[in-house]
Motif scaffolding. Structure first.
Motif, PDB file in Angstrom:
ATOM      1  N   ARG A  12       1.260  -1.468   0.223  1.00 57.03           N
ATOM      2  CA  ARG A  12       0.216  -0.246  -0.257  1.00 57.03           C
ATOM      3  C   ARG A  12       0.560   1.242   0.121  1.00 57.03           C
ATOM      4  O   ARG A  12       2.153   0.616   0.288  1.00 57.03           O
ATOM      5  CB  ARG A  12      -1.055   0.023   1.311  1.00 57.03           C
ATOM      6  CG  ARG A  12      -2.062  -1.157   1.256  1.00 57.03           C
ATOM      7  CD  ARG A  12      -2.808  -0.853   2.687  1.00 57.03           C
ATOM      8  NE  ARG A  12      -4.229  -1.457   2.693  1.00 57.03           N
ATOM      9  CZ  ARG A  12      -5.470  -0.586   2.125  1.00 57.03           C
ATOM     10  NH1 ARG A  12      -5.541   0.056   1.638  1.00 57.03           N
ATOM     11  NH2 ARG A  12      -6.523  -1.739   2.290  1.00 57.03           N
ATOM     12  N   ARG A  13       0.291   2.226  -0.474  1.00 59.65           N
ATOM     13  CA  ARG A  13       0.691   3.527  -0.413  1.00 59.65           C
ATOM     14  C   ARG A  13       1.453   4.149   1.135  1.00 59.65           C
ATOM     15  O   ARG A  13       3.122   4.508   0.746  1.00 59.65           O
ATOM     16  CB  ARG A  13       0.253   4.813  -0.618  1.00 59.65           C
ATOM     17  CG  ARG A  13       0.565   6.245  -1.214  1.00 59.65           C
ATOM     18  CD  ARG A  13      -0.213   6.696  -0.341  1.00 59.65           C
ATOM     19  NE  ARG A  13      -1.209   7.940   0.420  1.00 59.65           N
ATOM     20  CZ  ARG A  13      -3.007   7.153   0.908  1.00 59.65           C
ATOM     21  NH1 ARG A  13      -3.164   7.139  -0.922  1.00 59.65           N
ATOM     22  NH2 ARG A  13      -3.085   6.868   1.441  1.00 59.65           N
ATOM     23  N   SER A  14       1.162   3.943   1.959  1.00 63.50           N
ATOM     24  CA  SER A  14       1.861   3.877   3.815  1.00 63.50           C
ATOM     25  C   SER A  14       2.931   3.107   3.781  1.00 63.50           C
ATOM     26  O   SER A  14       3.363   3.540   4.530  1.00 63.50           O
ATOM     27  CB  SER A  14      -0.181   4.094   4.442  1.00 63.50           C
ATOM     28  OG  SER A  14      -0.059   2.612   4.950  1.00 63.50           O
ATOM     29  N   GLU A  15       2.802   2.033   3.393  1.00 63.89           N
ATOM     30  CA  GLU A  15       3.463   0.853   3.923  1.00 63.89           C
ATOM     31  C   GLU A  15       4.666   1.237   2.829  1.00 63.89           C
ATOM     32  O   GLU A  15       5.944   0.299   3.669  1.00 63.89           O
ATOM     33  CB  GLU A  15       2.674  -0.581   3.700  1.00 63.89           C
ATOM     34  CG  GLU A  15       2.000  -1.283   4.509  1.00 63.89           C
ATOM     35  CD  GLU A  15       1.187  -2.014   3.962  1.00 63.89           C
ATOM     36  OE1 GLU A  15      -0.102  -2.568   4.485  1.00 63.89           O
ATOM     37  OE2 GLU A  15       1.423  -2.584   2.978  1.00 63.89           O
ATOM     38  N   GLU A  38      -6.429   1.202  -3.818  1.00 61.94           N
ATOM     39  CA  GLU A  38      -5.465   2.641  -3.816  1.00 61.94           C
ATOM     40  C   GLU A  38      -5.539   3.877  -5.792  1.00 61.94           C
ATOM     41  O   GLU A  38      -5.302   4.243  -5.232  1.00 61.94           O
ATOM     42  CB  GLU A  38      -4.424   2.423  -2.449  1.00 61.94           C
ATOM     43  CG  GLU A  38      -5.013   2.175  -1.910  1.00 61.94           C
ATOM     44  CD  GLU A  38      -3.382   2.153  -0.921  1.00 61.94           C
ATOM     45  OE1 GLU A  38      -3.542   2.707   0.420  1.00 61.94           O
ATOM     46  OE2 GLU A  38      -2.139   2.104  -1.036  1.00 61.94           O
ATOM     47  N   TRP A  53       5.831   6.006   7.804  1.00 62.96           N
ATOM     48  CA  TRP A  53       4.870   4.818   7.713  1.00 62.96           C
ATOM     49  C   TRP A  53       3.648   4.825   8.491  1.00 62.96           C
ATOM     50  O   TRP A  53       2.260   4.969   8.016  1.00 62.96           O
ATOM     51  CB  TRP A  53       5.723   2.916   7.537  1.00 62.96           C
ATOM     52  CG  TRP A  53       4.515   2.448   7.557  1.00 62.96           C
ATOM     53  CD1 TRP A  53       3.345   1.310   6.656  1.00 62.96           C
ATOM     54  CD2 TRP A  53       4.932   1.270   8.462  1.00 62.96           C
ATOM     55  NE1 TRP A  53       2.706   0.910   7.327  1.00 62.96           N
ATOM     56  CE2 TRP A  53       3.545   0.050   7.963  1.00 62.96           C
ATOM     57  CE3 TRP A  53       5.794   0.546   9.117  1.00 62.96           C
ATOM     58  CZ2 TRP A  53       3.309  -1.236   8.690  1.00 62.96           C
ATOM     59  CZ3 TRP A  53       5.553  -0.833   9.520  1.00 62.96           C
ATOM     60  CH2 TRP A  53       4.923  -1.587   9.526  1.00 62.96           C
ATOM     61  N   ASP A  80       1.402   8.051   7.518  1.00 64.38           N
ATOM     62  CA  ASP A  80       0.587   7.948   6.766  1.00 64.38           C
ATOM     63  C   ASP A  80       1.350   9.148   5.424  1.00 64.38           C
ATOM     64  O   ASP A  80       0.267  10.170   5.184  1.00 64.38           O
ATOM     65  CB  ASP A  80      -0.579   8.001   6.271  1.00 64.38           C
ATOM     66  CG  ASP A  80      -0.862   7.676   4.782  1.00 64.38           C
ATOM     67  OD1 ASP A  80      -0.117   7.438   3.589  1.00 64.38           O
ATOM     68  OD2 ASP A  80      -1.839   7.184   4.216  1.00 64.38           O
ATOM     69  N   LYS A  81       2.795   9.795   6.484  1.00 67.78           N
ATOM     70  CA  LYS A  81       3.170  11.151   5.469  1.00 67.78           C
ATOM     71  C   LYS A  81       4.599  11.533   5.053  1.00 67.78           C
ATOM     72  O   LYS A  81       5.042  10.183   5.616  1.00 67.78           O
ATOM     73  CB  LYS A  81       2.761  12.458   6.862  1.00 67.78           C
ATOM     74  CG  LYS A  81       1.474  12.208   7.373  1.00 67.78           C
ATOM     75  CD  LYS A  81       0.274  13.544   5.780  1.00 67.78           C
ATOM     76  CE  LYS A  81      -0.909  13.553   6.952  1.00 67.78           C
ATOM     77  NZ  LYS A  81      -1.752  14.173   6.065  1.00 67.78           N
ATOM     78  N   ARG A  82       4.196  11.939   3.996  1.00 66.91           N
ATOM     79  CA  ARG A  82       6.032  11.706   3.898  1.00 66.91           C
ATOM     80  C   ARG A  82       6.873  13.221   4.169  1.00 66.91           C
ATOM     81  O   ARG A  82       6.868  13.512   3.803  1.00 66.91           O
ATOM     82  CB  ARG A  82       6.160  11.221   2.153  1.00 66.91           C
ATOM     83  CG  ARG A  82       5.533   9.834   2.273  1.00 66.91           C
ATOM     84  CD  ARG A  82       4.849   9.407   1.523  1.00 66.91           C
ATOM     85  NE  ARG A  82       3.378   9.829   0.907  1.00 66.91           N
ATOM     86  CZ  ARG A  82       2.675   9.468   0.904  1.00 66.91           C
ATOM     87  NH1 ARG A  82       2.780   8.438   1.878  1.00 66.91           N
ATOM     88  NH2 ARG A  82       1.429   9.906   1.199  1.00 66.91           N
ATOM     89  N   LYS A 130      -1.541  13.352  -2.269  1.00 67.73           N
ATOM     90  CA  LYS A 130      -1.099  12.502  -1.207  1.00 67.73           C
ATOM     91  C   LYS A 130      -0.148  12.901  -0.378  1.00 67.73           C
ATOM     92  O   LYS A 130       1.254  12.664  -0.173  1.00 67.73           O
ATOM     93  CB  LYS A 130      -0.446  11.497  -1.012  1.00 67.73           C
ATOM     94  CG  LYS A 130      -2.151  10.786  -2.078  1.00 67.73           C
ATOM     95  CD  LYS A 130      -3.601  10.791  -1.143  1.00 67.73           C
ATOM     96  CE  LYS A 130      -4.400   9.727  -2.174  1.00 67.73           C
ATOM     97  NZ  LYS A 130      -4.536   9.694  -3.404  1.00 67.73           N
TER      98      LYS A 130
END
Length: 511
Positions: free
Chosen positions: A181-184, A269, A354, A357-359, A510
């Motif tokens: 997934r995106r967050s992972e 997603e 992760w 869920d922020k980069r 995101k």
């Protein structure tokens, strides 16, 4: 069947249990030709968190170790030239002045040129084949470096090394995006990117150990470094042809139910997409590149790579100027601790990313410590202060590799666009590496004010651009909230909707 929103239509089956409904939704979401989200990107399926956790752990153990070890030797084979320099490479090849910088630049020319083509090959042929082929290629190239006798031959080998290594980081990031997934994704990318600082530490240890030997057969001095590390890389590449599973559908170690879950959760997603691995589309290719956040993040990675690659190639040289009285082996060993500390933060920062869920905010936070390190380099000539500065620069700069790759992967929709966005990020990063090769010039030593000043400017600019980008993303998302999604999509076919990418009215950046 599914509606235009991706919702399952047909007769309601009220007698189904919650567990049966979840299982049915998963199969629908994983089905080829059916979208797994509604028009605003909300998943049409529910997921069992415990089942996801077990699957994720299984994928972690089967996928991540292989790519991590391959990337470790990818970076070792790239940066071991810094260790070889301390052991007499320049003298043996008759290099003078800035010949060393030129030798480093040759690598980045091919590295830059082949980033996007290599990742497109990953998309077309599959990473399960392309990554092992690339690994075999740069292993042979590294081995060849042990037998060069002059500068032109060394330049030729380094050019080939760049051709094969170009696709490794974007290819591995793209490969992992098929599974996570995106967050992972950011944390899993960090688990192989952490091999960059570890390569500096591990490479220094290997080099110091090999240099304590008189010879290996007819190979002596710095050539032993390339010989041994090249042979190890070739062996690992041959093993990876067997161990690297291309995608969930071909994983013999997953059950049928696990394959369905693996496909459905990634697809859930991807706004309006009817397949996880879609057919190549020219419009998607273009929008994977011509994406404001992808381009901004790629430029951030360019700035960051000036520091990262500068450390990789010149850390031994910098340590040598700080402690000129030490032996070559001692100098090699002194390059290890900053890399070890950098490795800890390389994993720790993406782990927080992760979980939250922020980069983007973490990209911002990497800059201040790097800036502090180069201020210390410029402000003091005290050996202890300058050695401490290497720790400050290493603490945060390595984390940007995982964060930026995860960010450009998160800011596109389709598999096609993701292959290009990751290639673009690495192409810009390669340009940063090319700049780094000319940041520490021979006549600028021993304090290197130009090189350190350039890195301070790059990290300062990184801080500004990441902050501005975050505010822009939030402002654009607010504008998108006011759109009537149904009206904007009216009259478009499913294929046209899929090709909209980040221009889809239901898309949100995101951060």
């Amino acid at each position: 069947m599914a509606t235009s929103d991706g919702n399952v239509s047909g007769k309601e089956e009220g007698n189904l249990s919650q567990e049966e409904r979840v299982e049915k939704d998963l199969h629908v979401a994983a089905e080829e030709g059916v979208a797994a989200t509604d028009s605003r990107g909300v998943s049409v399926a529910e997921f069992d968190r415990e089942a996801e956790r077990k699957l994720r752990n299984k994928i972690d153990w089967m996928i991540v170790p292989t790519v991590s070890v391959l990337y470790l030797f990818c970076f070792i084979d790239r940066s071991n030239i810094g260790n070889a320099r301390l052991a007499g490479l320049e003298e043996d090849l008759g290099m003078k002045g800035n010949d060393y910088n030129m030798l480093l630049s040759i690598f980045y020319i091919s590295y830059c040129l082949f980033e996007i083509p290599s990742n497109l090959a990953c998309k077309w042929l599959g990473p399960g084949w392309v990554i092992p082929i690339l690994c075999l290629g740069f292993g042979i190239s590294s081995l060849g470096m042990a037998f060069v006798r002059d500068l032109p031959a060394a330049c030729g080998v380094r050019f080939l090394l760049g051709v094969f290594e170009a696709g490794m980081m974007p290819g591995m990031s793209y490969y992992l995006s098929r599974w996570y997934r995106r967050s992972e994704l950011v944390f899993r990318i960090s688990l192989f990117v952490v091999m960059a600082p570890l390569a500096g530490a591990f490479g220094g240890l290997i080099a110091s150990g090999l240099l304590s030997l008189s010879n290996i057969g007819s190979v002596t001095a710095w050539r032993m470094i390339f010989l041994v590390e090249g042979i190890i890389t070739i062996g690992l590449s041959l093993i990876s042809f067997v161990t690297l599973t291309d995608r969930p559908e071909t994983a013999r170690w997953l059950t049928a139910e696990e394959k369905t879950l693996a496909i459905a959760r990634v697809k859930s997603e991807r706004l309006a997409q009817t397949a996880v691995i879609d057919k190549t589309d020219r419009k998607k290719l273009w929008l994977g590149f011509w994406n404001p956040v992808v381009l901004s993040t790629s430029f951030i990675f360019l700035l960051n790579n000036i520091t990262v690659q500068g450390l990789a190639f010149f850390a031994p040289t910098i340590v040598a100027t700080i402690y000129p009285q030490y032996t070559t082996v001692q100098k090699q060993l002194y390059t290890v601790p900053p890399y070890v500390v950098g490795a800890l933060f390389e994993v720790g920062i993406p782990l927080l990313s992760w979980r939250m869920d922020k980069r983007q905010v973490f990209l911002i936070l990497t800059a201040p410590l790097t800036m502090m390190g180069y201020i210390m380099f410029l402000a003091s000539t005290d050996p202890k202060v300058r050695y401490a500065a290497t720790f400050f620069t290493a603490i945060s700069c390595f984390a940007v590799g995982a964060l930026s790759n995860a960010q450009v992967a998160a800011q596109v929709v389709s598999d096609t666009a993701r292959s290009v966005s990751l290639g673009t990020n690495m192409m810009f990063g390669a340009l940063g590496g090319l700049i780094a090769t000319w940041s520490y010039l021979s006549w600028d030593g021993p304090d290197y004010p130009i090189g350190n000043g350039l890195n301070l400017a790059a990290s300062s600019m990184l801080f500004v651009i990441t902050t501005v980008t975050l505010f822009w993303m939030k402002a654009d998302n607010k504008k998108r909230e006011k759109l009537d999604v149904s009206k904007e999509l009216e009259g478009l076919s499913q294929a046209q909707i899929e090709s909209l990418e980040w221009k889809h009215p239901g898309w949100r950046w995101k951060p």
